[in-house]
Scaffold this active site. Structure first.
Site, short mmCIF file in Angstrom:
data_model
loop_
_atom_site.label_atom_id
_atom_site.label_comp_id
_atom_site.label_asym_id
_atom_site.label_seq_id
_atom_site.Cartn_x
_atom_site.Cartn_y
_atom_site.Cartn_z
CE1 TYR A 182 22.85 12.50 -30.86
CE2 TYR A 182 21.34 14.36 -31.08
CZ TYR A 182 21.60 13.06 -30.65
OH TYR A 182 20.62 12.35 -30.01
CG HIS A 242 24.32 9.96 -38.35
ND1 HIS A 242 24.50 9.30 -39.56
CD2 HIS A 242 23.01 9.77 -38.04
CE1 HIS A 242 23.36 8.77 -39.95
NE2 HIS A 242 22.44 9.05 -39.06
CG ASN A 261 15.78 9.09 -38.57
OD1 ASN A 261 16.74 8.83 -39.27
ND2 ASN A 261 15.41 8.31 -37.57
#
Length: 214
Positions: free
Chosen positions: A39, A44, A90
């Site tokens: 990522y 994010h 998360n």
């Protein structure tokens, strides 16, 4: 990965509100995001991007090891440590709990936790400081931190804007936050956000922001 998780409310042994005392302050600045290999450069994970740039531009090139955890440091600023959380957004709280515990175990310091994270409701490049005890406001990384550590942290929000076509549809939002910044956007972040975050950290070294709470 970005779905809302049923976080349970429970007390954490790591939960504390930072208050001034007779010990010198140690500021731990942590970034939350997703694994870099998969990522890298996504919205994010803008916290990781800013933290990495801070290390390069602000001289945090040395490593301080505490209880097996490695923190970036600068000999000229011994009251600040930088740390990039591993793993997924998360699970930020779970992945931060042990390094934070290592910091809390140092009796000579008054530790303060500062979290760098992305913020949809701020325009790209805008920066905002949030006080201890603030709500997670639906941010799963912060919700995880509050589950494992509590609300005793400051946050530096980094605006990533919102895709106007997505409104608040969860699937569209997820797609947007996992998209990559353009080269022009990355340049904007480096030119404007990094100096602003560095300035905020300097203010925190003077005890501004860090003991404020809702």
């Amino acid at each position: 990965m970005l779905s809302f998780l049923p976080f349970a409310r429970k007390a954490s042994s790591l939960s504390r509100i930072a208050v001034p005392n007779n010990k010198p302050v140690l500021i731990l600045v942590v970034s939350i995001g997703n694994p870099e290999t998969q990522y890298h450069g996504t919205r994010h994970s803008v916290g990781h991007m800013i933290l990495k740039n801070l290390c390069e531009s602000q001289g945090f090139s040395q490593v301080k090891q505490l209880n097996g955890f490695k923190f970036k440091c600068n000999a000229d600023k011994p009251d600040v440590l930088l740390y990039q959380t591993p793993g997924f957004m998360n699970l930020s709280g779970k992945n931060l709990a042990k390094p934070w515990k290592a910091i809390l175990a140092q009796p000579q310091w008054n530790p303060v936790l500062v979290v760098l994270h992305d913020e949809l409701d701020l325009d790209l490049g805008k920066v905002r400081v949030r006080k201890q005890n603030s709500s997670a406001r639906g941010h799963n990384g912060l919700r995880s931190i509050q589950q494992h550590i509590g609300r005793g942290y400051n946050a530096i929000q980094i605006g990533i804007g919102r895709d106007s076509s997505s409104q608040k549809d969860p699937d569209s939002v997820s797609k947007y936050v996992l998209s990559k910044f353009s080269a022009q956007e990355v340049e904007q972040l480096h030119q404007h956000v990094v100096p602003r975050v560095a300035a905020i950290i300097e203010e925190m070294r003077q005890h501004k922001h860090i003991f404020e709470t809702l």
